[in-house]
Design a protein around this motif. Structure first.
Motif, PDB file in Angstrom:
ATOM      1  N   ARG A  15     -28.928 103.694  41.778  1.00 44.75           N
ATOM      2  CA  ARG A  15     -27.684 103.444  41.765  1.00 44.75           C
ATOM      3  C   ARG A  15     -26.369 101.977  41.556  1.00 44.75           C
ATOM      4  O   ARG A  15     -25.659 102.466  40.545  1.00 44.75           O
ATOM      5  CB  ARG A  15     -26.672 104.426  42.897  1.00 44.75           C
ATOM      6  N   THR A  16     -27.053 101.673  42.202  1.00 48.07           N
ATOM      7  CA  THR A  16     -26.562 100.618  42.177  1.00 48.07           C
ATOM      8  C   THR A  16     -26.446  99.782  41.201  1.00 48.07           C
ATOM      9  O   THR A  16     -25.683  98.966  40.639  1.00 48.07           O
ATOM     10  CB  THR A  16     -26.652  99.239  43.153  1.00 48.07           C
ATOM     11  N   TRP A  17     -27.434  99.712  40.877  1.00 43.92           N
ATOM     12  CA  TRP A  17     -28.361  98.898  39.532  1.00 43.92           C
ATOM     13  C   TRP A  17     -27.482  99.556  37.627  1.00 43.92           C
ATOM     14  O   TRP A  17     -27.060  99.156  37.004  1.00 43.92           O
ATOM     15  CB  TRP A  17     -29.838  99.356  38.833  1.00 43.92           C
ATOM     16  N   ALA A  18     -26.761 100.856  37.902  1.00 47.86           N
ATOM     17  CA  ALA A  18     -26.555 101.468  36.841  1.00 47.86           C
ATOM     18  C   ALA A  18     -24.691 101.345  37.101  1.00 47.86           C
ATOM     19  O   ALA A  18     -24.246 100.778  35.609  1.00 47.86           O
ATOM     20  CB  ALA A  18     -26.528 103.289  36.297  1.00 47.86           C
ATOM     21  N   GLN A  19     -24.611 101.315  38.106  1.00 48.40           N
ATOM     22  CA  GLN A  19     -23.234 100.134  38.118  1.00 48.40           C
ATOM     23  C   GLN A  19     -23.013  99.425  37.824  1.00 48.40           C
ATOM     24  O   GLN A  19     -22.236  98.726  37.154  1.00 48.40           O
ATOM     25  CB  GLN A  19     -22.286 100.388  39.129  1.00 48.40           C
ATOM     26  N   ARG A  20     -24.300  98.066  38.259  1.00 47.26           N
ATOM     27  CA  ARG A  20     -24.088  97.034  37.326  1.00 47.26           C
ATOM     28  C   ARG A  20     -23.908  96.669  35.767  1.00 47.26           C
ATOM     29  O   ARG A  20     -23.325  95.895  35.257  1.00 47.26           O
ATOM     30  CB  ARG A  20     -25.050  95.539  37.818  1.00 47.26           C
ATOM     31  N   GLU A  21     -25.260  97.464  35.856  1.00 50.91           N
ATOM     32  CA  GLU A  21     -24.838  97.678  34.078  1.00 50.91           C
ATOM     33  C   GLU A  21     -23.919  97.949  33.539  1.00 50.91           C
ATOM     34  O   GLU A  21     -23.481  97.887  31.870  1.00 50.91           O
ATOM     35  CB  GLU A  21     -26.598  98.822  33.443  1.00 50.91           C
ATOM     36  N   ALA A  22     -23.047  99.288  33.554  1.00 52.24           N
ATOM     37  CA  ALA A  22     -22.086  99.558  33.470  1.00 52.24           C
ATOM     38  C   ALA A  22     -20.616  98.589  33.385  1.00 52.24           C
ATOM     39  O   ALA A  22     -20.325  98.675  32.871  1.00 52.24           O
ATOM     40  CB  ALA A  22     -21.635 100.933  34.197  1.00 52.24           C
ATOM     41  N   ASP A  23     -20.878  97.946  34.079  1.00 51.14           N
ATOM     42  CA  ASP A  23     -19.858  96.608  34.417  1.00 51.14           C
ATOM     43  C   ASP A  23     -19.990  95.550  33.072  1.00 51.14           C
ATOM     44  O   ASP A  23     -19.129  95.375  33.129  1.00 51.14           O
ATOM     45  CB  ASP A  23     -19.537  96.331  35.377  1.00 51.14           C
ATOM     46  N   ARG A  24     -21.070  95.542  33.013  1.00 47.44           N
ATOM     47  CA  ARG A  24     -21.655  94.348  32.165  1.00 47.44           C
ATOM     48  C   ARG A  24     -21.322  94.438  30.664  1.00 47.44           C
ATOM     49  O   ARG A  24     -20.575  93.751  29.968  1.00 47.44           O
ATOM     50  CB  ARG A  24     -22.802  93.510  32.715  1.00 47.44           C
ATOM     51  N   HIS A  25     -21.629  95.738  30.548  1.00 46.89           N
ATOM     52  CA  HIS A  25     -21.917  96.415  29.444  1.00 46.89           C
ATOM     53  C   HIS A  25     -19.492  96.322  28.409  1.00 46.89           C
ATOM     54  O   HIS A  25     -18.895  96.380  27.651  1.00 46.89           O
ATOM     55  CB  HIS A  25     -22.072  97.556  29.022  1.00 46.89           C
ATOM     56  N   ARG A  26     -18.955  97.399  30.123  1.00 49.52           N
ATOM     57  CA  ARG A  26     -18.203  96.875  29.750  1.00 49.52           C
ATOM     58  C   ARG A  26     -17.126  95.386  29.646  1.00 49.52           C
ATOM     59  O   ARG A  26     -15.973  95.722  28.787  1.00 49.52           O
ATOM     60  CB  ARG A  26     -17.346  97.962  30.636  1.00 49.52           C
ATOM     61  N   MET A  27     -17.343  94.796  30.361  1.00 52.85           N
ATOM     62  CA  MET A  27     -17.290  93.165  30.128  1.00 52.85           C
ATOM     63  C   MET A  27     -17.412  93.070  28.581  1.00 52.85           C
ATOM     64  O   MET A  27     -16.479  92.668  28.151  1.00 52.85           O
ATOM     65  CB  MET A  27     -17.387  92.810  31.310  1.00 52.85           C
ATOM     66  N   ALA A  40     -19.571  99.396  24.844  1.00 50.62           N
ATOM     67  CA  ALA A  40     -18.819 100.466  25.041  1.00 50.62           C
ATOM     68  C   ALA A  40     -19.374 101.997  25.360  1.00 50.62           C
ATOM     69  O   ALA A  40     -19.623 102.480  26.201  1.00 50.62           O
ATOM     70  CB  ALA A  40     -17.577 100.813  24.501  1.00 50.62           C
ATOM     71  N   GLN A  41     -20.191 102.016  24.282  1.00 54.72           N
ATOM     72  CA  GLN A  41     -21.497 103.528  24.660  1.00 54.72           C
ATOM     73  C   GLN A  41     -22.095 103.572  25.387  1.00 54.72           C
ATOM     74  O   GLN A  41     -22.464 104.495  26.449  1.00 54.72           O
ATOM     75  CB  GLN A  41     -22.235 103.707  22.896  1.00 54.72           C
ATOM     76  N   MET A  42     -22.823 102.084  25.439  1.00 61.66           N
ATOM     77  CA  MET A  42     -23.983 101.863  26.438  1.00 61.66           C
ATOM     78  C   MET A  42     -22.923 102.169  28.257  1.00 61.66           C
ATOM     79  O   MET A  42     -23.618 102.199  29.320  1.00 61.66           O
ATOM     80  CB  MET A  42     -24.223 100.694  26.622  1.00 61.66           C
ATOM     81  N   ALA A  43     -22.055 101.578  28.708  1.00 67.31           N
ATOM     82  CA  ALA A  43     -21.479 101.239  29.511  1.00 67.31           C
ATOM     83  C   ALA A  43     -20.909 102.509  29.850  1.00 67.31           C
ATOM     84  O   ALA A  43     -21.168 103.143  30.438  1.00 67.31           O
ATOM     85  CB  ALA A  43     -19.898 100.915  29.617  1.00 67.31           C
ATOM     86  N   LEU A  44     -20.441 104.047  28.991  1.00 67.69           N
ATOM     87  CA  LEU A  44     -20.393 104.813  29.268  1.00 67.69           C
ATOM     88  C   LEU A  44     -21.708 105.779  29.712  1.00 67.69           C
ATOM     89  O   LEU A  44     -21.843 106.798  30.622  1.00 67.69           O
ATOM     90  CB  LEU A  44     -19.887 105.777  28.324  1.00 67.69           C
ATOM     91  N   ALA A  45     -22.153 105.653  29.291  1.00 69.51           N
ATOM     92  CA  ALA A  45     -24.305 106.060  29.436  1.00 69.51           C
ATOM     93  C   ALA A  45     -24.271 105.249  30.848  1.00 69.51           C
ATOM     94  O   ALA A  45     -25.098 106.140  31.450  1.00 69.51           O
ATOM     95  CB  ALA A  45     -25.265 105.710  29.089  1.00 69.51           C
ATOM     96  N   TYR A  46     -24.251 104.573  30.717  1.00 67.99           N
ATOM     97  CA  TYR A  46     -24.507 103.847  32.553  1.00 67.99           C
ATOM     98  C   TYR A  46     -23.567 104.475  33.243  1.00 67.99           C
ATOM     99  O   TYR A  46     -24.060 105.227  34.414  1.00 67.99           O
ATOM    100  CB  TYR A  46     -24.908 102.302  32.623  1.00 67.99           C
ATOM    101  N   ILE A  47     -22.370 104.721  33.384  1.00 70.23           N
ATOM    102  CA  ILE A  47     -21.458 105.683  33.892  1.00 70.23           C
ATOM    103  C   ILE A  47     -21.534 107.080  34.569  1.00 70.23           C
ATOM    104  O   ILE A  47     -22.238 107.731  34.960  1.00 70.23           O
ATOM    105  CB  ILE A  47     -19.799 106.211  33.606  1.00 70.23           C
ATOM    106  N   ALA A  48     -22.398 107.826  33.685  1.00 68.61           N
ATOM    107  CA  ALA A  48     -22.934 109.431  33.319  1.00 68.61           C
ATOM    108  C   ALA A  48     -23.992 109.577  33.834  1.00 68.61           C
ATOM    109  O   ALA A  48     -24.515 109.581  35.044  1.00 68.61           O
ATOM    110  CB  ALA A  48     -22.921 109.426  31.947  1.00 68.61           C
ATOM    111  N   ILE A  49     -25.193 107.999  33.945  1.00 63.03           N
ATOM    112  CA  ILE A  49     -26.179 108.276  35.010  1.00 63.03           C
ATOM    113  C   ILE A  49     -26.162 107.950  36.046  1.00 63.03           C
ATOM    114  O   ILE A  49     -26.529 108.499  36.899  1.00 63.03           O
ATOM    115  CB  ILE A  49     -27.202 107.042  34.322  1.00 63.03           C
ATOM    116  N   GLY A  50     -25.090 107.009  36.389  1.00 66.52           N
ATOM    117  CA  GLY A  50     -24.369 106.788  37.508  1.00 66.52           C
ATOM    118  C   GLY A  50     -23.654 107.875  38.336  1.00 66.52           C
ATOM    119  O   GLY A  50     -24.115 108.408  39.560  1.00 66.52           O
ATOM    120  N   GLN A  51     -22.768 108.530  38.107  1.00 67.92           N
ATOM    121  CA  GLN A  51     -22.939 109.622  38.408  1.00 67.92           C
ATOM    122  C   GLN A  51     -23.637 111.309  38.924  1.00 67.92           C
ATOM    123  O   GLN A  51     -23.200 111.841  39.908  1.00 67.92           O
ATOM    124  CB  GLN A  51     -21.627 110.496  37.522  1.00 67.92           C
TER     125      GLN A  51
END
Length: 63
Positions: A15-27, A40-51
């Protein structure tokens, strides 16, 4: 530590890893460039994984 505790710890780490990846792709997406749409699509995917991982953790803690 039981197998279940080890599994939950692994999910929490994931979960922590997914959040870091989402943040990285969002930035990266907000910085623009050629890959902004893909980032942007990858950020959304990592957010979904985290959820999903959050739901697994919540369910396990409720048991």
């Amino acid at each position: 530590m039981t197998d279940v505790e080890r599994l939950l710890n692994g999910i929490r780490e994931g979960r922590t890893w997914a959040q870091r990846e989402a943040d990285r792709h969002r930035m990266s997406a907000t910085a623009g460039g050629k890959t902004a749409a893909a980032d942007a699509q990858m950020a959304l995917a990592y957010i979904a994984i985290g959820q999903v991982m959050d739901k697994i953790i919540e369910g396990a803690q409720g048991d």
